[in-house]
Design a protein around this motif. Sequence first.
Motif, PDB file in Angstrom:
ATOM      1  N   THR A   1     -26.948   5.776  55.901  1.00 52.51           N
ATOM      2  CA  THR A   1     -26.931   7.212  55.830  1.00 52.51           C
ATOM      3  C   THR A   1     -25.648   7.465  55.112  1.00 52.51           C
ATOM      4  OG1 THR A   1     -26.707   9.315  56.980  1.00 52.51           O
ATOM      5  CG2 THR A   1     -25.614   7.658  57.854  1.00 52.51           C
TER       6      THR A   1
ATOM      7  N   TYR B   1     -28.396  14.266  50.465  1.00 56.07           N
ATOM      8  CA  TYR B   1     -27.785  13.758  51.749  1.00 56.07           C
ATOM      9  C   TYR B   1     -29.165  12.215  51.778  1.00 56.07           C
ATOM     10  CZ  TYR B   1     -27.983  12.312  56.648  1.00 56.07           C
ATOM     11  OH  TYR B   1     -27.736  11.779  57.722  1.00 56.07           O
ATOM     12  N   TYR B   2     -28.639  11.280  51.930  1.00 50.85           N
ATOM     13  CA  TYR B   2     -29.620  10.042  52.272  1.00 50.85           C
ATOM     14  C   TYR B   2     -29.599   9.317  53.707  1.00 50.85           C
ATOM     15  CZ  TYR B   2     -26.296   6.363  51.245  1.00 50.85           C
ATOM     16  OH  TYR B   2     -25.088   5.893  51.714  1.00 50.85           O
TER      17      TYR B   2
ATOM     18  N   TRP C   1     -33.964   4.769  50.577  1.00 53.69           N
ATOM     19  CA  TRP C   1     -33.437   5.906  50.800  1.00 53.69           C
ATOM     20  C   TRP C   1     -34.246   7.222  50.668  1.00 53.69           C
ATOM     21  CZ3 TRP C   1     -28.122   5.185  48.005  1.00 53.69           C
ATOM     22  CH2 TRP C   1     -27.505   3.876  48.414  1.00 53.69           C
TER      23      TRP C   1
ATOM     24  N   THR D   1     -33.984  10.982  50.296  1.00 52.81           N
ATOM     25  CA  THR D   1     -33.081  12.062  50.074  1.00 52.81           C
ATOM     26  C   THR D   1     -33.654  13.477  50.198  1.00 52.81           C
ATOM     27  OG1 THR D   1     -33.325  12.303  47.764  1.00 52.81           O
ATOM     28  CG2 THR D   1     -31.883  10.163  48.358  1.00 52.81           C
TER      29      THR D   1
ATOM     30  N   SER E   1     -35.896  10.237  45.670  1.00 52.51           N
ATOM     31  CA  SER E   1     -35.793   8.972  46.593  1.00 52.51           C
ATOM     32  C   SER E   1     -35.328   7.729  45.886  1.00 52.51           C
ATOM     33  CB  SER E   1     -37.197   8.795  47.176  1.00 52.51           C
ATOM     34  OG  SER E   1     -37.479   9.958  48.263  1.00 52.51           O
TER      35      SER E   1
END
Length: 128
Positions: free
Chosen positions: A68, A85-86, A109, A111, A116
């Motif tokens: 994260t 944010y991922y 990830w 996001t 992504s």
Amino acid sequence: MVGLDLGYTLPFGLRIGAEASRGFGRRIEETRSTGEVVVTDASSTGLGGSVGYDLLLSSFRLRGAADTGMLFFDGEGTFARGAAYYIGPEVALIWQYRAFELGLQSKFWVTTGDHSVVQVGLMSGARF
């Protein structure tokens, strides 16, 4: 993309890590339906952490983790600057010889927004 991952593995296999990465990006040329040519340069910087578990096999280690953090995008053209944010899974197969380790790692990830990220690459390091 290049990155640095620092972590600590407890004796029973739990691993806590922090990472930083830099994606040098790429240049994309696109011709719109109006005939206008748009050039986009995009790159990214990621800062985050992970919690996972190292499973010891005979001469390999299998690592599963949850990552994260934040991705910061720099761009010109149609790609604007921003942040996302991922969160996502990480899987790695690591061969260790004494203090040296070499492995193959994969991350996905998800996001915020529409960015992504899939990463697959070689990893190497040293254990202290």
